[in-house]
Design a protein around this motif. Structure first.
Motif, mmCIF file in Angstrom:
data_model
loop_
_atom_site.group_PDB
_atom_site.id
_atom_site.type_symbol
_atom_site.label_atom_id
_atom_site.label_comp_id
_atom_site.label_asym_id
_atom_site.label_seq_id
_atom_site.Cartn_x
_atom_site.Cartn_y
_atom_site.Cartn_z
ATOM 1 N N SER A 105 0.836 -1.195 0.000
ATOM 2 C CA SER A 105 0.000 0.000 0.000
ATOM 3 C C SER A 105 0.871 1.246 0.000
ATOM 4 N N CYS A 106 0.358 2.290 -0.583
ATOM 5 C CA CYS A 106 1.067 3.566 -0.649
ATOM 6 C C CYS A 106 0.072 4.667 -0.312
ATOM 7 N N VAL A 107 0.443 5.502 0.638
ATOM 8 C CA VAL A 107 -0.392 6.639 1.020
ATOM 9 C C VAL A 107 0.377 7.921 0.735
ATOM 10 N N VAL A 108 -0.269 8.831 0.035
ATOM 11 C CA VAL A 108 0.333 10.116 -0.319
ATOM 12 C C VAL A 108 -0.313 11.203 0.520
ATOM 13 N N SER A 109 0.517 11.992 1.188
ATOM 14 C CA SER A 109 0.006 13.031 2.084
ATOM 15 C C SER A 109 -0.268 14.314 1.318
ATOM 16 N N SER A 110 -1.364 14.305 0.549
ATOM 17 C CA SER A 110 -1.742 15.489 -0.209
ATOM 18 C C SER A 110 -3.223 15.413 -0.523
ATOM 19 N N SER A 111 -3.872 16.565 -0.562
ATOM 20 C CA SER A 111 -5.282 16.603 -0.921
ATOM 21 C C SER A 111 -5.470 16.584 -2.438
ATOM 22 N N LYS A 112 -4.401 16.821 -3.180
ATOM 23 C CA LYS A 112 -4.462 16.783 -4.641
ATOM 24 C C LYS A 112 -4.366 15.339 -5.093
ATOM 25 N N SER A 113 -5.175 14.983 -6.085
ATOM 26 C CA SER A 113 -5.171 13.621 -6.582
ATOM 27 C C SER A 113 -4.087 13.463 -7.640
ATOM 28 N N TYR A 114 -3.168 12.537 -7.417
ATOM 29 C CA TYR A 114 -2.051 12.309 -8.326
ATOM 30 C C TYR A 114 -2.160 10.957 -9.015
ATOM 31 N N GLY A 115 -1.516 10.865 -10.166
ATOM 32 C CA GLY A 115 -1.231 9.552 -10.712
ATOM 33 C C GLY A 115 -0.174 8.916 -9.820
ATOM 34 N N ILE A 116 -0.248 7.620 -9.626
ATOM 35 C CA ILE A 116 0.678 6.942 -8.710
ATOM 36 C C ILE A 116 1.255 5.715 -9.396
ATOM 37 N N GLY A 117 2.519 5.496 -9.183
ATOM 38 C CA GLY A 117 3.181 4.355 -9.781
ATOM 39 C C GLY A 117 3.962 3.548 -8.763
ATOM 40 N N TRP A 118 4.166 2.287 -9.117
ATOM 41 C CA TRP A 118 5.014 1.402 -8.328
ATOM 42 C C TRP A 118 6.243 1.045 -9.164
ATOM 43 N N PHE A 119 7.384 1.075 -8.502
ATOM 44 C CA PHE A 119 8.648 0.769 -9.142
ATOM 45 C C PHE A 119 9.409 -0.185 -8.221
ATOM 46 N N ARG A 120 10.414 -0.836 -8.765
ATOM 47 C CA ARG A 120 11.226 -1.695 -7.905
ATOM 48 C C ARG A 120 12.679 -1.665 -8.369
ATOM 49 N N GLN A 121 13.548 -1.931 -7.426
ATOM 50 C CA GLN A 121 14.963 -2.006 -7.733
ATOM 51 C C GLN A 121 15.554 -3.203 -7.007
ATOM 52 N N ALA A 122 16.036 -4.139 -7.787
ATOM 53 C CA ALA A 122 16.677 -5.322 -7.235
ATOM 54 C C ALA A 122 18.166 -5.043 -7.065
ATOM 55 N N PRO A 123 18.830 -5.785 -6.195
ATOM 56 C CA PRO A 123 20.266 -5.576 -5.980
ATOM 57 C C PRO A 123 21.050 -5.679 -7.278
ATOM 58 N N GLY A 124 21.867 -4.674 -7.542
ATOM 59 C CA GLY A 124 22.698 -4.689 -8.729
ATOM 60 C C GLY A 124 21.991 -4.361 -10.025
ATOM 61 N N LYS A 125 20.710 -3.993 -9.928
ATOM 62 C CA LYS A 125 19.944 -3.680 -11.141
ATOM 63 C C LYS A 125 19.392 -2.269 -11.080
ATOM 64 N N GLU A 126 19.008 -1.779 -12.245
ATOM 65 C CA GLU A 126 18.404 -0.449 -12.298
ATOM 66 C C GLU A 126 16.942 -0.517 -11.833
ATOM 67 N N ARG A 127 16.452 0.626 -11.416
ATOM 68 C CA ARG A 127 15.053 0.718 -11.040
ATOM 69 C C ARG A 127 14.170 0.513 -12.275
#
Length: 121
Positions: A21-43
Motif C-alpha cells: 500500500s502507498c499513502v500520499v500526504s496530499s489533498s491533490k489527486s495524483y497519478g501513482i506508480g510502483w517501481f522496484r529495484q533489485a540488488p545490482g539492477k536499475e530501477r
C-alpha cells in the motif's frame, strides 16, 4: 511537502502473495506508480494508475500476477502481488505525479523511501 509512505513489504514464499500500500500526504489527486529495484539492477517500473483510477499500466514481467488499485480518487494505492517469484525480490517504491500511459516514470515527481519484498523458500 508531499510525503509517500509504503507498507506491506516482507517475506513471501514462491507462489505466495503480498499486498503493498502507498499513502500520499496530499489533498491533490495524483497519478501513482510502483517501481522496484533489485540488488545490482536499475530501477524499473512495475505498474501505474491514473489520478481517477480509470487508466493503468503494467510492465510485462508482472502482467497477470500483479493488480494495482486505488481507493477512489484518494491518494491511497494498493499493489496486490500474487504468484510471486524469487525474481520479484526487490525494494519497491511508490511515486506520485502525472500519469503518462506511454512513459509511466516520466511524470513521477514525489517518491517514497521504499519497502523490501523478499521472495524465498
Amino acid at each position: 511537502q508531499v510525503q509517500l509512505v509504503e507498507s506491506g513489504g516482507g517475506l513471501a514464499r514462491p507462489g505466495g502473495s503480498l499486498r503493498l500500500s502507498c499513502v500520499v500526504s496530499s489533498s491533490k489527486s495524483y497519478g501513482i506508480g510502483w517501481f522496484r529495484q533489485a540488488p545490482g539492477k536499475e530501477r524499473e517500473v512495475i505498474s501505474c494508475i491514473s489520478s481517477n483510477g480509470g487508466s493503468w499500466y503494467y510492465a510485462d514481467p508482472v502482467k497477470g500476477r500483479f493488480t494495482i488499485s486505488r481507493d477512489g480518487t484518494e491518494n491511497r494505492v494498493h499493489l496486490q502481488m500474487d504468484s510471486l517469484k524469487p525474481e520479484d525480490t526487490a525494494v519497491y517504491y511508490c511515486a506520485a505525479g502525472t500519469y503518462y500511459s506511454d512513459n509511466c516514470q516520466a511524470g513521477m515527481i514525489f517518491w517514497g523511501k521504499g519497502t523490501l519484498v523478499t521472495v524465498s523458500s
